[in-house]
Scaffold this motif. Structure first.
Motif, PDB file in Angstrom:
ATOM      1  N   CYS A   4      36.844  10.063 -19.593  1.00 57.40           N
ATOM      2  CA  CYS A   4      35.773   9.350 -20.296  1.00 57.40           C
ATOM      3  C   CYS A   4      34.670  10.329 -20.675  1.00 57.40           C
ATOM      4  O   CYS A   4      34.194  11.083 -19.840  1.00 57.40           O
ATOM      5  N   ILE A   5      34.233  10.305 -21.934  1.00 59.28           N
ATOM      6  CA  ILE A   5      33.268  11.264 -22.452  1.00 59.28           C
ATOM      7  C   ILE A   5      31.996  10.545 -22.896  1.00 59.28           C
ATOM      8  O   ILE A   5      32.049   9.633 -23.691  1.00 59.28           O
ATOM      9  N   ALA A   6      30.855  10.969 -22.372  1.00 57.39           N
ATOM     10  CA  ALA A   6      29.583  10.392 -22.799  1.00 57.39           C
ATOM     11  C   ALA A   6      29.206  10.947 -24.170  1.00 57.39           C
ATOM     12  O   ALA A   6      29.287  12.132 -24.418  1.00 57.39           O
ATOM     13  N   ILE A   7      28.783  10.082 -25.092  1.00 52.84           N
ATOM     14  CA  ILE A   7      28.533  10.467 -26.482  1.00 52.84           C
ATOM     15  C   ILE A   7      27.066  10.228 -26.831  1.00 52.84           C
ATOM     16  O   ILE A   7      26.483   9.244 -26.433  1.00 52.84           O
ATOM     17  N   GLU A   8      26.488  11.138 -27.628  1.00 59.46           N
ATOM     18  CA  GLU A   8      25.115  10.934 -28.061  1.00 59.46           C
ATOM     19  C   GLU A   8      24.976  11.046 -29.568  1.00 59.46           C
ATOM     20  O   GLU A   8      25.110  10.054 -30.262  1.00 59.46           O
ATOM     21  N   SER A   9      24.788  12.257 -30.127  1.00 55.86           N
ATOM     22  CA  SER A   9      24.325  12.267 -31.510  1.00 55.86           C
ATOM     23  C   SER A   9      25.001  13.214 -32.477  1.00 55.86           C
ATOM     24  O   SER A   9      24.742  13.126 -33.656  1.00 55.86           O
ATOM     25  N   GLU A  10      25.834  14.179 -32.083  1.00 51.42           N
ATOM     26  CA  GLU A  10      26.324  15.164 -33.033  1.00 51.42           C
ATOM     27  C   GLU A  10      27.808  14.993 -33.308  1.00 51.42           C
ATOM     28  O   GLU A  10      28.436  14.084 -32.788  1.00 51.42           O
ATOM     29  N   PRO A  11      28.447  15.878 -34.117  1.00 50.88           N
ATOM     30  CA  PRO A  11      29.618  15.410 -34.840  1.00 50.88           C
ATOM     31  C   PRO A  11      31.015  15.523 -34.267  1.00 50.88           C
ATOM     32  O   PRO A  11      31.901  15.046 -34.925  1.00 50.88           O
ATOM     33  N   TRP A  12      31.343  16.181 -33.195  1.00 49.20           N
ATOM     34  CA  TRP A  12      32.770  16.305 -32.938  1.00 49.20           C
ATOM     35  C   TRP A  12      33.143  16.234 -31.459  1.00 49.20           C
ATOM     36  O   TRP A  12      32.350  16.487 -30.567  1.00 49.20           O
ATOM     37  N   VAL A  13      34.425  15.886 -31.255  1.00 50.46           N
ATOM     38  CA  VAL A  13      35.054  15.950 -29.939  1.00 50.46           C
ATOM     39  C   VAL A  13      36.275  16.858 -30.082  1.00 50.46           C
ATOM     40  O   VAL A  13      37.050  16.712 -31.019  1.00 50.46           O
ATOM     41  N   THR A  14      36.410  17.793 -29.180  1.00 45.21           N
ATOM     42  CA  THR A  14      37.553  18.699 -29.195  1.00 45.21           C
ATOM     43  C   THR A  14      38.430  18.416 -27.985  1.00 45.21           C
ATOM     44  O   THR A  14      37.947  18.408 -26.849  1.00 45.21           O
ATOM     45  N   PHE A  15      39.700  18.177 -28.240  1.00 41.66           N
ATOM     46  CA  PHE A  15      40.678  17.926 -27.181  1.00 41.66           C
ATOM     47  C   PHE A  15      41.676  19.080 -27.185  1.00 41.66           C
ATOM     48  O   PHE A  15      42.389  19.295 -28.165  1.00 41.66           O
ATOM     49  N   ASN A  45      33.902   2.591 -28.734  1.00 46.56           N
ATOM     50  CA  ASN A  45      34.599   2.784 -27.460  1.00 46.56           C
ATOM     51  C   ASN A  45      36.107   2.934 -27.680  1.00 46.56           C
ATOM     52  O   ASN A  45      36.921   2.147 -27.225  1.00 46.56           O
ATOM     53  N   SER A  46      36.468   3.978 -28.410  1.00 45.52           N
ATOM     54  CA  SER A  46      37.869   4.172 -28.765  1.00 45.52           C
ATOM     55  C   SER A  46      38.585   5.051 -27.749  1.00 45.52           C
ATOM     56  O   SER A  46      37.982   5.887 -27.074  1.00 45.52           O
ATOM     57  N   LYS A  47      39.892   4.843 -27.670  1.00 47.76           N
ATOM     58  CA  LYS A  47      40.758   5.601 -26.773  1.00 47.76           C
ATOM     59  C   LYS A  47      41.799   6.310 -27.631  1.00 47.76           C
ATOM     60  O   LYS A  47      42.322   5.736 -28.597  1.00 47.76           O
ATOM     61  N   TRP A  48      42.127   7.579 -27.266  1.00 48.10           N
ATOM     62  CA  TRP A  48      42.973   8.407 -28.117  1.00 48.10           C
ATOM     63  C   TRP A  48      44.089   9.035 -27.302  1.00 48.10           C
ATOM     64  O   TRP A  48      43.929   9.318 -26.114  1.00 48.10           O
ATOM     65  N   GLN A  49      45.210   9.284 -27.985  1.00 43.24           N
ATOM     66  CA  GLN A  49      46.340   9.960 -27.349  1.00 43.24           C
ATOM     67  C   GLN A  49      47.081  10.779 -28.404  1.00 43.24           C
ATOM     68  O   GLN A  49      47.419  10.281 -29.469  1.00 43.24           O
ATOM     69  N   LEU A  50      47.315  12.044 -28.074  1.00 49.00           N
ATOM     70  CA  LEU A  50      48.044  12.934 -28.970  1.00 49.00           C
ATOM     71  C   LEU A  50      49.524  12.903 -28.601  1.00 49.00           C
ATOM     72  O   LEU A  50      49.884  12.950 -27.419  1.00 49.00           O
ATOM     73  N   ILE A  63      58.093  20.873 -35.991  1.00 47.70           N
ATOM     74  CA  ILE A  63      57.275  20.187 -34.991  1.00 47.70           C
ATOM     75  C   ILE A  63      56.288  19.287 -35.739  1.00 47.70           C
ATOM     76  O   ILE A  63      55.755  19.674 -36.783  1.00 47.70           O
ATOM     77  N   CYS A  64      56.049  18.107 -35.224  1.00 50.49           N
ATOM     78  CA  CYS A  64      55.017  17.269 -35.837  1.00 50.49           C
ATOM     79  C   CYS A  64      54.204  16.551 -34.768  1.00 50.49           C
ATOM     80  O   CYS A  64      54.616  16.474 -33.601  1.00 50.49           O
ATOM     81  N   TYR A  65      53.026  16.057 -35.164  1.00 48.25           N
ATOM     82  CA  TYR A  65      52.097  15.385 -34.256  1.00 48.25           C
ATOM     83  C   TYR A  65      51.721  14.016 -34.811  1.00 48.25           C
ATOM     84  O   TYR A  65      51.688  13.800 -36.025  1.00 48.25           O
ATOM     85  N   ASP A  66      51.411  13.100 -33.899  1.00 47.95           N
ATOM     86  CA  ASP A  66      50.727  11.847 -34.225  1.00 47.95           C
ATOM     87  C   ASP A  66      49.500  11.740 -33.331  1.00 47.95           C
ATOM     88  O   ASP A  66      49.517  12.205 -32.175  1.00 47.95           O
ATOM     89  N   LEU A  67      48.461  11.150 -33.854  1.00 49.51           N
ATOM     90  CA  LEU A  67      47.284  10.841 -33.048  1.00 49.51           C
ATOM     91  C   LEU A  67      47.093   9.332 -33.074  1.00 49.51           C
ATOM     92  O   LEU A  67      46.881   8.743 -34.137  1.00 49.51           O
ATOM     93  N   ARG A 143      49.747  25.671 -27.102  1.00 47.88           N
ATOM     94  CA  ARG A 143      48.323  25.337 -27.000  1.00 47.88           C
ATOM     95  C   ARG A 143      47.882  24.598 -28.265  1.00 47.88           C
ATOM     96  O   ARG A 143      47.866  25.188 -29.350  1.00 47.88           O
ATOM     97  N   THR A 144      47.528  23.326 -28.105  1.00 49.35           N
ATOM     98  CA  THR A 144      47.151  22.488 -29.244  1.00 49.35           C
ATOM     99  C   THR A 144      45.671  22.132 -29.166  1.00 49.35           C
ATOM    100  O   THR A 144      45.161  21.838 -28.078  1.00 49.35           O
ATOM    101  N   ARG A 145      45.012  22.166 -30.304  1.00 49.34           N
ATOM    102  CA  ARG A 145      43.614  21.729 -30.380  1.00 49.34           C
ATOM    103  C   ARG A 145      43.514  20.579 -31.368  1.00 49.34           C
ATOM    104  O   ARG A 145      43.948  20.677 -32.504  1.00 49.34           O
ATOM    105  N   CYS A 146      42.936  19.476 -30.920  1.00 53.44           N
ATOM    106  CA  CYS A 146      42.684  18.317 -31.773  1.00 53.44           C
ATOM    107  C   CYS A 146      41.181  18.110 -31.855  1.00 53.44           C
ATOM    108  O   CYS A 146      40.508  18.010 -30.819  1.00 53.44           O
ATOM    109  N   ARG A 147      40.653  18.049 -33.089  1.00 48.38           N
ATOM    110  CA  ARG A 147      39.221  17.817 -33.267  1.00 48.38           C
ATOM    111  C   ARG A 147      39.003  16.524 -34.030  1.00 48.38           C
ATOM    112  O   ARG A 147      39.671  16.247 -35.024  1.00 48.38           O
ATOM    113  N   LEU A 148      38.023  15.750 -33.560  1.00 47.52           N
ATOM    114  CA  LEU A 148      37.649  14.484 -34.182  1.00 47.52           C
ATOM    115  C   LEU A 148      36.202  14.545 -34.612  1.00 47.52           C
ATOM    116  O   LEU A 148      35.332  14.971 -33.842  1.00 47.52           O
ATOM    117  N   TRP A 149      35.964  14.110 -35.836  1.00 47.50           N
ATOM    118  CA  TRP A 149      34.599  13.992 -36.332  1.00 47.50           C
ATOM    119  C   TRP A 149      34.324  12.510 -36.591  1.00 47.50           C
ATOM    120  O   TRP A 149      35.015  11.866 -37.378  1.00 47.50           O
TER     121      TRP A 149
END
Length: 536
Positions: A4-15, A45-50, A63-67, A143-149
Motif C-alpha cells: 500500500c502506497i500513500a499518495i499526495e501530489s506529484e506525478p508517478w509511481v514506479t514499480f 484507490n486502485s490496485k495493480w498487477q503486472l 515476450i509481452c506484458y499486461d497491466l 528486471r522490469t520497470r513499470c511507471r504510472l502517471w
C-alpha cells in the motif's frame, strides 16, 4: 501479497519487479507469470498487477506484458461506475539500471469495461534468452520497470522480487569400460530425490559412431528441467555437450542429443578422454516444480533508481525504517501468505531526501570515474591504463593511502603499475571503489577480484567476493577456492570450502578434478582429509 502506497501530489509511481531464475520459466504461449499486487492510495484507490507472458500470447517469439487494474473498494455503487485516466510505461532494465527496451506512455482511460493495458510483442525472445542474454538476464534475472502517471500522486517506488524456486544437483558420471559398450546397448544413470525418481539418463553408441544421450522425465510434478553434461579430460578441462531442456507441456517425456565427440574421436585421443577406459561426464541437473516466492523489498518514496542486491523479506506487520532498521522475522501464518497483504510505509521526509541524495551520489561518482574528470593518477596494467583520483582511492584503501602519502615512486610519477592484475579486475575494482557496486560477477572474476581486494586491503570488497565464492561452490571449483583461502590465510573461507567438501564428499573425492588437484597440492589435500577424519 500487496503493498500500500500513500499518495499526495506529484506525478508517478514506479514499480520495479525482478524475476530471478528467469531461464526456468515453464510457461508456454498465453501462459503468464504474475507479479505481487501493489495498491495506490489515491481518489480511486486502485490496485495493480503486472503480468508477464514469457513465451508471448499471439506470437511465441516475443515476450509481452499486461497491466491489470481494479478498484480496491469495489462496492456495489462503484462496480459499474468508475473511470480514470492513466499513462503507463514498461521497460526492461540492465543490471546497472539502464533501459534496454521501453514502450508506452500514451494516456488511456480505464473503466469497468477496460481494466487491462496490453504491451504486445514487447521484446524478442531470442534477444533475451540468447543473442543479448548477458545484458537482459545478468544473473539470470529479468528486471522490469513499470511507471504510472496519474493525477494527485507523489513520486513513489516499490521494489518486488519473484523467485522461481529451483533445485540444482551436480554430479560426476564415470562410465567404466566405455569402449566395451556394445552398439545400441545403453548405460543408465538415475537421478532421485529421496525415494522418488526424477529422471533417468542413458548413453549409447550408435552404429555410425555417434554417442547419444537421452534424458527422460519420470516425475510429472516437475514443470521444467535443464540437464547439461560436460566431457572431462585428464587435466580437468571440460567440453560443453549442450543443454537438454524439457517443459511440462511437451508432447513427449524425453529429449535426445549427440555428444560433440564421436567414439572414433575419443579413441584417437583416449589418453586425453578415456583414461583407464573411463568416460567421465560432469553433469549439471536442475529443475523446478513451478513454485514461486513473491517478496516486497524496501519501499521508498521519491526513489527511481533501485538497488536491491540485498533483498529483505518483509513481515506484513513490520516495515524497515531507514536509519533505524527492524530486522523482520519470517511469518508462516496463513494471514501472512494471503494474496493481499498490505504493507504501510514508515518513512519520514528527511529519510526520503537522504535516499534521493544517495542515488544521485552514486550516479555522479560513476560518471566521475567513467569520464575521468579531473583525474590525477593512473593505474596501468600490461595492456590498459585506467584514470582515477588519489583522494578517492585513499579513502577506500589503506594501501593506496600510504602509497600517496609517502614519497613512493607512485606519488612522484602519478602512476601505479599493476601488471599482476587483469584489465577486467582493475575495472571492477575501480567501479566498486567509486560506486560500492559489483556487476555481473562470475567465478573467475570473483577469484581475481578477491586477490585484488586483499592486496589493497579493501575488507568490504574482499568479504563480498568471499560470500560469492561460498554461494557458488561445486566439486569442479572447490580446489580453486581452497587454494585461494589457504594462500590468503582466510580461515573463514577455508572452513566453508572444507565443510562443502564433507557435505558432497562422494562427488568431490571421486572426481578426476580432485585427483588432479590432490596430485598438485598434496599438503592441502592431506589437510582436507585430516579435517574429514576429525569431523567424522
Amino acid at each position: 501479497m500487496a503493498c500500500c502506497i500513500a499518495i499526495e501530489s506529484e506525478p508517478w509511481v514506479t514499480f520495479l519487479w525482478n524475476i530471478e531464475n528467469f531461464s526456468y520459466c515453464w510457461q508456454n504461449g498465453n501462459e503468464r507469470l504474475s507479479s505481487p499486487e501493489f495498491i495506490v492510495e489515491s481518489p480511486e484507490n486502485s490496485k495493480w498487477q503486472l503480468m508477464l507472458y514469457p513465451k508471448g500470447r499471439e506470437d511465441k517469439n516475443f515476450i509481452c506484458y499486461d497491466l491489470h487494474s481494479r478498484l480496491l473498494n469495489d462496492t456495489r455503487d462503484l462496480k459499474y461506475n468508475w473511470s480514470f485516466e492513466v499513462e503507463c510505461e514498461i521497460a526492461i532494465l540492465a543490471e546497472n539500471g539502464s533501459v534496454l527496451k521501453i514502450k508506452g506512455r500514451e494516456r488511456t482511460e480505464l473503466n469497468y469495461k477496460k481494466v487491462l493495458l496490453e504491451f504486445k510483442n514487447f521484446a524478442d525472445l531470442e534477444d533475451v534468452l540468447m543473442a543479448k542474454r548477458e545484458a537482459f538476464l545478468s544473473g539470470d534475472t529479468l528486471r522490469t520497470r513499470c511507471r504510472l502517471w496519474k493525477n494527485h500522486e507523489k513520486p513513489t517506488t516499490i521494489f518486488a522480487r519473484t523467485v522461481l524456486n529451483v533445485q540444482k544437483r551436480n554430479f560426476i558420471w564415470d562410465i567404466v569400460r566405455f569402449t566395451s559398450l556394445a552398439f545400441d546397448r545403453k548405460y543408465y544413470y538415475f537421478i532421485t530425490e529421496g525415494d522418488d525418481k526424477l529422471a533417468d539418463i542413458d548413453i549409447e553408441i550408435k552404429e555410425i559412431g555417434s554417442i547419444g544421450i537421452t534424458m527422460k522425465n519420470l516425475d510429472h510434478e516437475v514443470r521444467y528441467v535443464i540437464f547439461r553434461p560436460l566431457i572431462t579430460d585428464k587435466n580437468g578441462s571440460r567440453i560443453d555437450c549442450g543443454k537438454y531442456e524439457m517443459n511440462h507441456s511437451t508432447s513427449y517425456d524425453y529429449v535426445t542429443h549427440s555428444l560433440p565427440l564421436t567414439i572414433h574421436k575419443l579413441m584417437e585421443n583416449k589418453d586425453m578422454y578415456l583414461k583407464n577406459d573411463i568416460l567421465s561426464l560432469y553433469c549439471e541437473f536442475s529443475w523446478t516444480n513451478g513454485s514461486v516466492d513473491h517478496r516486497f523489498e524496501k519501499n521508498y518514496s521519491g526513489i527511481t533508481s533501485p538497488s536491491i542486491s540485498n533483498p529483505v523479506t518483509v513481515d506484513p506487520c513490520i516495515i524497515s525504517h531507514i536509519g533505524n532498521p527492524i530486522i523482520p522475522k519470517l511469518c508462516t501464518t496463513s494471514s501472512c501468505i494471503s494474496n493481499e497483504t498490505i504493507l504501510k510505509p514508515c518513512i519520514s521526509n528527511p529519510d526520503i531526501e537522504q535516499m534521493d541524495e544517495m542515488v544521485d551520489l552514486k550516479e555522479d561518482m560513476e560518471y566521475l570515474y567513467t569520464e575521468g574528470i579531473l583525474s590525477d593518477v593512473k593505474l596501468r596494467t600490461i595492456s590498459q591504463t585506467f584514470h582515477a583520483h588519489k583522494n578517492i582511492l585513499s579513502a577506500r584503501s589503506p594501501v593506496f593511502r600510504k602509497m600517496f602519502e609517502t614519497d613512493m615512486k607512485e606519488k612522484i610519477q602519478e602512476c601505479v603499475e599493476v601488471p599482476d592484475l587483469e584489465d577486467d579486475t582493475v575495472r571492477r575494482m575501480l567501479l566498486y571503489v567509486y560506486t560500492n557496486t559489483l556487476e555481473g560477477l562470475e567465478w573467475e572474476s570473483a577469484l581475481n577480484l578477491y586477490v585484488a581486494a586483499d592486496k589493497y586491503e579493501m575488507a568490504a570488497l574482499k568479504s563480498k567476493c568471499s560470500s560469492f565464492l561460498k554461494r557458488n561452490l561445486c566439486p569442479d571449483n572447490l580446489g580453486d577456492a581452497l587454494a585461494l583461502a589457504d594462500s590468503h590465510v582466510d580461515c573463514d573461507l577455508k572452513e566453508a570450502v572444507q565443510d562443502y567438501a564433507l557435505e558432497h564428499e562422494e562427488d568431490v573425492f571421486r572426481s578426476e578434478v580432485w585427483k588432479v588437484f590432490a596430485k598438485n597440492n598434496s599438503s592441502l589435500a592431506m589437510e582436507l582429509m585430516l579435517w574429514k577424519w576429525n569431523k567424522k
